[in-house]
Write a protein that holds these residues in place. Structure first.
Motif, PDB file in Angstrom:
ATOM      1  N   ARG A  83       0.862  -1.050   0.062  1.00  0.00           N
ATOM      2  CA  ARG A  83       0.096  -0.050   0.085  1.00  0.00           C
ATOM      3  C   ARG A  83       0.992   1.267  -0.045  1.00  0.00           C
ATOM      4  O   ARG A  83       2.070   1.336   0.172  1.00  0.00           O
ATOM      5  CB  ARG A  83      -1.148   0.035   1.034  1.00  0.00           C
ATOM      6  N   VAL A  84       0.131   2.184  -0.215  1.00  0.00           N
ATOM      7  CA  VAL A  84       1.042   3.647  -0.350  1.00  0.00           C
ATOM      8  C   VAL A  84       0.400   4.569   0.693  1.00  0.00           C
ATOM      9  O   VAL A  84      -0.733   4.823   0.925  1.00  0.00           O
ATOM     10  CB  VAL A  84       0.981   4.478  -1.792  1.00  0.00           C
ATOM     11  N   VAL A  85       1.205   5.202   1.484  1.00  0.00           N
ATOM     12  CA  VAL A  85       0.871   6.271   2.467  1.00  0.00           C
ATOM     13  C   VAL A  85       1.382   7.537   2.081  1.00  0.00           C
ATOM     14  O   VAL A  85       2.413   7.653   1.463  1.00  0.00           O
ATOM     15  CB  VAL A  85       1.230   5.804   3.719  1.00  0.00           C
ATOM     16  N   THR A  86       0.468   8.652   2.336  1.00  0.00           N
ATOM     17  CA  THR A  86       1.343   9.861   2.118  1.00  0.00           C
ATOM     18  C   THR A  86       0.777  10.684   3.215  1.00  0.00           C
ATOM     19  O   THR A  86       0.447  10.570   4.197  1.00  0.00           O
ATOM     20  CB  THR A  86       0.221  10.523   0.616  1.00  0.00           C
ATOM     21  N   GLY A  87       1.650  12.133   3.082  1.00  0.00           N
ATOM     22  CA  GLY A  87       1.642  13.125   4.148  1.00  0.00           C
ATOM     23  C   GLY A  87       1.879  14.463   3.503  1.00  0.00           C
ATOM     24  O   GLY A  87       2.538  14.772   2.525  1.00  0.00           O
ATOM     25  N   ALA A  88       1.525  15.388   4.254  1.00  0.00           N
ATOM     26  CA  ALA A  88       1.873  16.658   3.854  1.00  0.00           C
ATOM     27  C   ALA A  88       2.133  17.673   5.049  1.00  0.00           C
ATOM     28  O   ALA A  88       1.670  17.185   6.243  1.00  0.00           O
ATOM     29  CB  ALA A  88       0.535  17.454   3.231  1.00  0.00           C
ATOM     30  N   ASN A  89       2.827  18.904   5.058  1.00  0.00           N
ATOM     31  CA  ASN A  89       3.286  19.668   6.083  1.00  0.00           C
ATOM     32  C   ASN A  89       2.239  20.113   6.790  1.00  0.00           C
ATOM     33  O   ASN A  89       1.087  20.780   6.219  1.00  0.00           O
ATOM     34  CB  ASN A  89       4.469  20.222   5.994  1.00  0.00           C
ATOM     35  N   VAL A  90       2.058  20.566   7.826  1.00  0.00           N
ATOM     36  CA  VAL A  90       1.056  21.236   8.632  1.00  0.00           C
ATOM     37  C   VAL A  90       1.867  22.146   9.708  1.00  0.00           C
ATOM     38  O   VAL A  90       2.278  21.777  10.626  1.00  0.00           O
ATOM     39  CB  VAL A  90       0.184  20.102   9.513  1.00  0.00           C
ATOM     40  N   GLU A  91       1.650  23.464   9.250  1.00  0.00           N
ATOM     41  CA  GLU A  91       2.517  24.380   9.985  1.00  0.00           C
ATOM     42  C   GLU A  91       1.603  24.975  11.117  1.00  0.00           C
ATOM     43  O   GLU A  91       0.514  24.434  11.497  1.00  0.00           O
ATOM     44  CB  GLU A  91       2.609  25.536   9.156  1.00  0.00           C
ATOM     45  N   ASN A  92       2.183  25.851  11.935  1.00  0.00           N
ATOM     46  CA  ASN A  92       1.475  26.157  13.173  1.00  0.00           C
ATOM     47  C   ASN A  92       1.853  27.754  13.531  1.00  0.00           C
ATOM     48  O   ASN A  92       3.055  28.150  13.279  1.00  0.00           O
ATOM     49  CB  ASN A  92       1.905  25.369  14.502  1.00  0.00           C
ATOM     50  N   ALA A  93       1.078  28.570  13.899  1.00  0.00           N
ATOM     51  CA  ALA A  93       1.441  29.886  14.351  1.00  0.00           C
ATOM     52  C   ALA A  93       2.635  29.797  15.316  1.00  0.00           C
ATOM     53  O   ALA A  93       3.491  30.918  15.274  1.00  0.00           O
ATOM     54  CB  ALA A  93       0.218  30.756  15.045  1.00  0.00           C
ATOM     55  N   SER A  94       2.745  28.928  16.236  1.00  0.00           N
ATOM     56  CA  SER A  94       3.803  28.731  16.758  1.00  0.00           C
ATOM     57  C   SER A  94       4.739  27.767  16.144  1.00  0.00           C
ATOM     58  O   SER A  94       4.941  26.625  16.216  1.00  0.00           O
ATOM     59  CB  SER A  94       3.452  27.972  18.390  1.00  0.00           C
ATOM     60  N   TYR A  95       5.651  28.719  15.259  1.00  0.00           N
ATOM     61  CA  TYR A  95       6.285  27.960  13.999  1.00  0.00           C
ATOM     62  C   TYR A  95       6.874  26.648  14.473  1.00  0.00           C
ATOM     63  O   TYR A  95       7.033  25.864  13.605  1.00  0.00           O
ATOM     64  CB  TYR A  95       7.341  28.981  13.516  1.00  0.00           C
TER      65      TYR A  95
END
Ligand code: THU
Length: 130
Positions: A38-50
């Motif tokens: 199977r293939v798994v994916t992801g993306a970055n998730v930023e935050n105001a507290s960098y």
């Protein structure tokens, strides 16, 4: 196992569309093949507290476990243009814990193994009592 790197790169690019990167404006997408295919994916998730930013690799590892676990056999991450980028040092450590031996990565300098990009990695065996 023959890896279709172009397909994996496109899956990473697709994942980058889900990034939340309002601060850096640098969306990242990651994709990996698991040892069961199977293939798994992801993306970055930023935050105001960098400093709390989650890299794309973090969400990929979460998806790995949310979808049943296993070991990664091939990995790549890309920017918003679909160009391959190197996983940051922290993420190499993160990936190494969940990589099958010899996991291949597409890097800015060609296909390499996880052992090449994080030699002598600290890992679970270092926590075993001697
Ligand atoms: N980033 C990743 O998602 N993975 C990496 O391996 C390198 C950096 C993200 C973090 C931040 O949201 C943006 O790229 C710019 O540093």
């Amino acid at each position: 196992m023959e890896i279709n790197w172009e397909k994996l790169r496109l899956q990473a690019l697709q994942a980058s569309k889900n990034a939340y990167a309002p601060y850096s404006k640098f969306p990242v997408g990651a994709a990996a093949i698991v040892d069961d295919g199977r293939v798994v994916t992801g993306a970055n998730v930023e935050n105001a507290s960098y400093g709390l930013t989650l890299c794309a690799e973090c969400s990929l590892i979460s998806e790995l476990f949310a979808s049943g676990g296993g070991k990664l056999v091939a990995f790549c991450c890309v920017d918003a243009d679909g160009a391959v980028i190197m996983p940051c040092g922290r993420c190499r450590q993160l990936l190494s814990e969940h990589a099958a031996a010899g996991m291949m990565l597409e890097t800015v300098s060609g296909i390499k193994s996880i052992e090449e990009v994080i030699p002598d990695a600290f890992g679970p065996s270092d926590l075993e009592e001697s």
